[in-house]
Design a protein around this motif. Structure first.
Motif, PDB file in Angstrom:
ATOM      1  N   TYR A  51     -16.944 -39.798  10.800  1.00  0.00           N
ATOM      2  CA  TYR A  51     -15.950 -38.804  10.478  1.00  0.00           C
ATOM      3  C   TYR A  51     -15.292 -38.064  11.332  1.00  0.00           C
ATOM      4  O   TYR A  51     -15.889 -38.026  12.849  1.00  0.00           O
ATOM      5  CB  TYR A  51     -16.994 -37.690   9.537  1.00  0.00           C
ATOM      6  CG  TYR A  51     -17.588 -38.455   8.176  1.00  0.00           C
ATOM      7  CD1 TYR A  51     -17.121 -37.991   7.080  1.00  0.00           C
ATOM      8  CD2 TYR A  51     -18.955 -39.011   8.656  1.00  0.00           C
ATOM      9  CE1 TYR A  51     -17.955 -38.358   5.891  1.00  0.00           C
ATOM     10  CE2 TYR A  51     -19.410 -39.328   7.484  1.00  0.00           C
ATOM     11  CZ  TYR A  51     -18.946 -39.228   6.118  1.00  0.00           C
ATOM     12  OH  TYR A  51     -19.654 -39.498   4.961  1.00  0.00           O
ATOM     13  N   ASN A  53     -13.282 -34.589  12.008  1.00  0.00           N
ATOM     14  CA  ASN A  53     -13.191 -33.304  11.651  1.00  0.00           C
ATOM     15  C   ASN A  53     -13.617 -33.214   9.925  1.00  0.00           C
ATOM     16  O   ASN A  53     -12.985 -32.796   9.311  1.00  0.00           O
ATOM     17  CB  ASN A  53     -11.803 -32.859  11.735  1.00  0.00           C
ATOM     18  CG  ASN A  53     -11.346 -32.684  13.260  1.00  0.00           C
ATOM     19  OD1 ASN A  53     -12.079 -32.319  14.071  1.00  0.00           O
ATOM     20  ND2 ASN A  53     -10.066 -32.926  13.532  1.00  0.00           N
ATOM     21  N   GLY A 232     -27.667 -33.897  17.668  1.00  0.00           N
ATOM     22  CA  GLY A 232     -27.893 -34.943  16.690  1.00  0.00           C
ATOM     23  C   GLY A 232     -29.403 -34.873  16.254  1.00  0.00           C
ATOM     24  O   GLY A 232     -30.375 -34.389  16.739  1.00  0.00           O
ATOM     25  N   TYR A 257     -23.196 -35.734  16.380  1.00  0.00           N
ATOM     26  CA  TYR A 257     -22.050 -34.766  16.502  1.00  0.00           C
ATOM     27  C   TYR A 257     -21.522 -34.762  17.785  1.00  0.00           C
ATOM     28  O   TYR A 257     -22.532 -34.555  18.879  1.00  0.00           O
ATOM     29  CB  TYR A 257     -22.445 -33.501  15.896  1.00  0.00           C
ATOM     30  CG  TYR A 257     -22.454 -33.524  14.363  1.00  0.00           C
ATOM     31  CD1 TYR A 257     -21.618 -33.446  13.530  1.00  0.00           C
ATOM     32  CD2 TYR A 257     -23.922 -33.424  13.892  1.00  0.00           C
ATOM     33  CE1 TYR A 257     -21.794 -33.211  11.947  1.00  0.00           C
ATOM     34  CE2 TYR A 257     -24.201 -33.339  12.582  1.00  0.00           C
ATOM     35  CZ  TYR A 257     -23.326 -33.406  11.638  1.00  0.00           C
ATOM     36  OH  TYR A 257     -23.393 -33.429  10.308  1.00  0.00           O
ATOM     37  N   TYR A 259     -18.224 -33.565  20.122  1.00  0.00           N
ATOM     38  CA  TYR A 259     -17.057 -32.163  20.381  1.00  0.00           C
ATOM     39  C   TYR A 259     -16.398 -32.618  21.545  1.00  0.00           C
ATOM     40  O   TYR A 259     -16.877 -32.987  22.595  1.00  0.00           O
ATOM     41  CB  TYR A 259     -17.638 -30.853  20.430  1.00  0.00           C
ATOM     42  CG  TYR A 259     -18.830 -30.736  19.202  1.00  0.00           C
ATOM     43  CD1 TYR A 259     -18.474 -30.547  17.862  1.00  0.00           C
ATOM     44  CD2 TYR A 259     -20.234 -30.952  19.439  1.00  0.00           C
ATOM     45  CE1 TYR A 259     -19.281 -30.250  16.811  1.00  0.00           C
ATOM     46  CE2 TYR A 259     -21.177 -30.641  18.685  1.00  0.00           C
ATOM     47  CZ  TYR A 259     -20.664 -30.401  16.995  1.00  0.00           C
ATOM     48  OH  TYR A 259     -21.544 -30.435  16.078  1.00  0.00           O
ATOM     49  N   SER A 265     -14.309 -32.398  16.115  1.00  0.00           N
ATOM     50  CA  SER A 265     -15.681 -33.049  15.764  1.00  0.00           C
ATOM     51  C   SER A 265     -15.628 -34.283  15.480  1.00  0.00           C
ATOM     52  O   SER A 265     -15.147 -34.652  14.810  1.00  0.00           O
ATOM     53  CB  SER A 265     -16.601 -31.942  14.995  1.00  0.00           C
ATOM     54  OG  SER A 265     -15.915 -32.152  13.656  1.00  0.00           O
ATOM     55  N   TYR A 266     -16.529 -35.013  15.846  1.00  0.00           N
ATOM     56  CA  TYR A 266     -16.612 -36.570  15.662  1.00  0.00           C
ATOM     57  C   TYR A 266     -18.006 -36.775  15.145  1.00  0.00           C
ATOM     58  O   TYR A 266     -19.197 -36.528  15.831  1.00  0.00           O
ATOM     59  CB  TYR A 266     -16.439 -37.468  16.733  1.00  0.00           C
ATOM     60  CG  TYR A 266     -15.383 -37.188  17.324  1.00  0.00           C
ATOM     61  CD1 TYR A 266     -14.046 -37.878  16.942  1.00  0.00           C
ATOM     62  CD2 TYR A 266     -15.064 -36.429  18.217  1.00  0.00           C
ATOM     63  CE1 TYR A 266     -12.762 -37.751  17.713  1.00  0.00           C
ATOM     64  CE2 TYR A 266     -13.746 -35.987  18.977  1.00  0.00           C
ATOM     65  CZ  TYR A 266     -12.752 -36.627  18.726  1.00  0.00           C
ATOM     66  OH  TYR A 266     -11.390 -36.792  19.168  1.00  0.00           O
ATOM     67  N   ALA A 267     -18.382 -37.146  13.799  1.00  0.00           N
ATOM     68  CA  ALA A 267     -19.864 -37.186  13.341  1.00  0.00           C
ATOM     69  C   ALA A 267     -19.899 -38.696  12.878  1.00  0.00           C
ATOM     70  O   ALA A 267     -19.008 -39.495  12.378  1.00  0.00           O
ATOM     71  CB  ALA A 267     -19.865 -36.537  12.189  1.00  0.00           C
ATOM     72  N   ARG A 269     -22.984 -40.787  10.858  1.00  0.00           N
ATOM     73  CA  ARG A 269     -24.110 -40.765  10.111  1.00  0.00           C
ATOM     74  C   ARG A 269     -24.522 -42.313   9.915  1.00  0.00           C
ATOM     75  O   ARG A 269     -23.435 -43.050   9.446  1.00  0.00           O
ATOM     76  CB  ARG A 269     -23.897 -39.833   8.986  1.00  0.00           C
ATOM     77  CG  ARG A 269     -23.496 -38.497   9.060  1.00  0.00           C
ATOM     78  CD  ARG A 269     -23.289 -37.862   7.753  1.00  0.00           C
ATOM     79  NE  ARG A 269     -22.615 -36.732   7.810  1.00  0.00           N
ATOM     80  CZ  ARG A 269     -23.552 -35.555   7.732  1.00  0.00           C
ATOM     81  NH1 ARG A 269     -24.979 -35.633   7.645  1.00  0.00           N
ATOM     82  NH2 ARG A 269     -23.105 -34.442   7.841  1.00  0.00           N
TER      83      ARG A 269
END
Length: 423
Positions: A51, A53, A232, A257, A259, A265-267, A269
């Motif tokens: 993801y 942002n 995380g 996550y 930053y 933000s880079y997520a 999962r």
């Protein structure tokens, strides 16, 4: 957006070599007990969503394969582990049935003590999760918990314009929950959970992140690293086979996550599952002669066997497809069926490599070699010789000829597919 994280679950290959669990009435003492020359192979599958942002950017499947050998063991039980790993990402395997392509390769040597602590890695970026699992110095019973220190390591050199790896320490909580019987075997179950957090100011080790990051953080220097922090969590469940003395399989759920200094933000999962199995090196004269005799027994024409840098390689010389396609002719399918009976005698992973003659553009040659390798791999999977997670493919185009492309006889020899039983 390029993937920022390739969560390679190398630690399980490194950490699960021949675990000894010493049983007693007052509990179990979990320890690593390794012997020089012991080897295991580890395959992990990671399903990940990325993801940017808060908005879904992509979904990717990673396959991580490692082969680990114990090079030496000290008197105190500390072992030097040597691991070779390959990582591939494939977004199409579920939708199109495409085989796994051979990916990036790297290696690491690292020490592990008998309780699971990893130290003195010769690769700054591997393994990506260190000292998980680690064991209590005391015996434990079902329901007992303990904590040990670990380390998350992320390679974000391209993403954040940095020189070194991001290293984030954490404390993991372990709980021995009891035993489960699966397929007639009693497995010991250990649950692991840890969280981590790092502010950019806490990561200010210019030795690991590089001088550019350090200058940028202190002075706002243009062109420096844009890394601003991370956090995380990971939840793992490990099944141990007490009779074999090593990991049987595991599952994991994770979220990470990252930053940057531009408030992005880079997520990431995802979930993962993996298995560890013992393997034996096959790349020796004994197995070479064994394969050659089998080929002679089955009276297989245009088949040669040789030792290569990755293992024992069976070459289907002059393999025939329909013209300019990846459709195997019936005669070649029968040949592969007989080879499949030979391959069943080995448990190692397979690498299928396609080659073609120097006709057409390099792009066409590369594509055709890849497609033909996939065709052979898919047929081996269809025959049940291996599942799709233990067969990898690659195409070499016309870059590795074995004969002159100036004659039709030479071009026929160059149209070949190689099956490597990998070490």
């Amino acid at each position: 957006m390029k993937h920022l994280i390739n969560k390679t679950f190398l630690p399980f290959a490194l950490l699960c070599l021949f675990t000894s669990q010493i049983f007693a009435e007052d509990g179990i003492l979990f320890q690593f007990r390794q012997k020089k020359g012991d080897s295991v192979s580890h395959v992990a599958t990671v399903e990940e969503e990325a993801y940017l942002n808060g908005r879904l950017n992509n979904k990717t499947q990673f396959i991580n394969r490692t082969s680990t050998t114990i090079e030496s063991v000290d008197k105190d039980g500390t072992a030097l582990l040597s691991t070779h790993y390959m990582t591939t990402q494939n977004s199409f395997i579920n939708s199109s049935g495409k085989m796994l392509t051979w990916g990036e390769e790297d290696s690491v040597k690292i020490y592990r003590d008998k309780n699971g602590y990893l130290h003195d890695s010769d690769n700054d970026f591997l393994p990506t999760v260190r000292s998980v699992p680690s064991f209590s110095l005391e015996k434990v019973k079902p329901g007992d918990s303990w904590t040990c220190e670990g380390l998350e390591v992320h390679d974000c050199r391209d993403a954040f314009n940095m020189e070194g790896a991001i290293e984030i320490p954490f404390t993991a909580k372990y709980t021995y929950t009891g035993d489960e019987e699966i397929d007639g075997r009693k497995l010991c179950v250990i649950e692991v959970e840890y969280k981590f957090f790092q502010d950019a100011s806490e990561a200010g080790d210019k030795g690991s992140l590089g001088q550019d990051w350090y200058d940028n953080y202190l002075y706002g220097t243009a062109g420096g690293s844009t890394y601003a922090g991370a956090q995380g969590q990971a939840i793992q469940k490990i099944w141990w086979d007490n009779e074999r003395g090593d990991l049987d399989h595991y599952t994991e759920e994770f979220v990470i996550y990252l930053y940057d200094t531009f408030n992005n933000s880079y997520a990431f999962r995802g979930t993962a599952h993996g298995e560890v199995t013992e393997y034996q090196s096959v790349n020796d004269e004994k197995n070479l002669k064994k394969l050659q005799k089998k080929v002679e027994k089955y009276k297989l024409d245009n088949i040669s066997v040789k030792q290569s840098d990755k293992g024992l390689t069976i070459s289907l010389d002059a393999i025939q497809f329909e013209p300019d396609s990846d459709v195997l002719l019936p005669s070649e399918k029968k040949k592969i069926e007989k080879l499949g009976e030979i391959l069943k005698e080995f448990s190692n992973d397979l690498l299928i490599t396609g080659h073609c003659a120097a006709r057409g553009s390099q792009k066409v040659q590369q594509q055709l070699s890849e497609e033909r390798a996939e065709a052979v791999a898919a047929y081996l999977v269809e025959l049940g010789i291996r599942d799709q997670y233990h067969v990898f493919t690659q195409g070499k185009g016309a870059t590795e000829p074995v004969a002159s492309n100036a004659t039709e006889a030479g071009r026929i020899k160059n149209r070949r597919v190689e099956i490597t039983i990998m070490d």
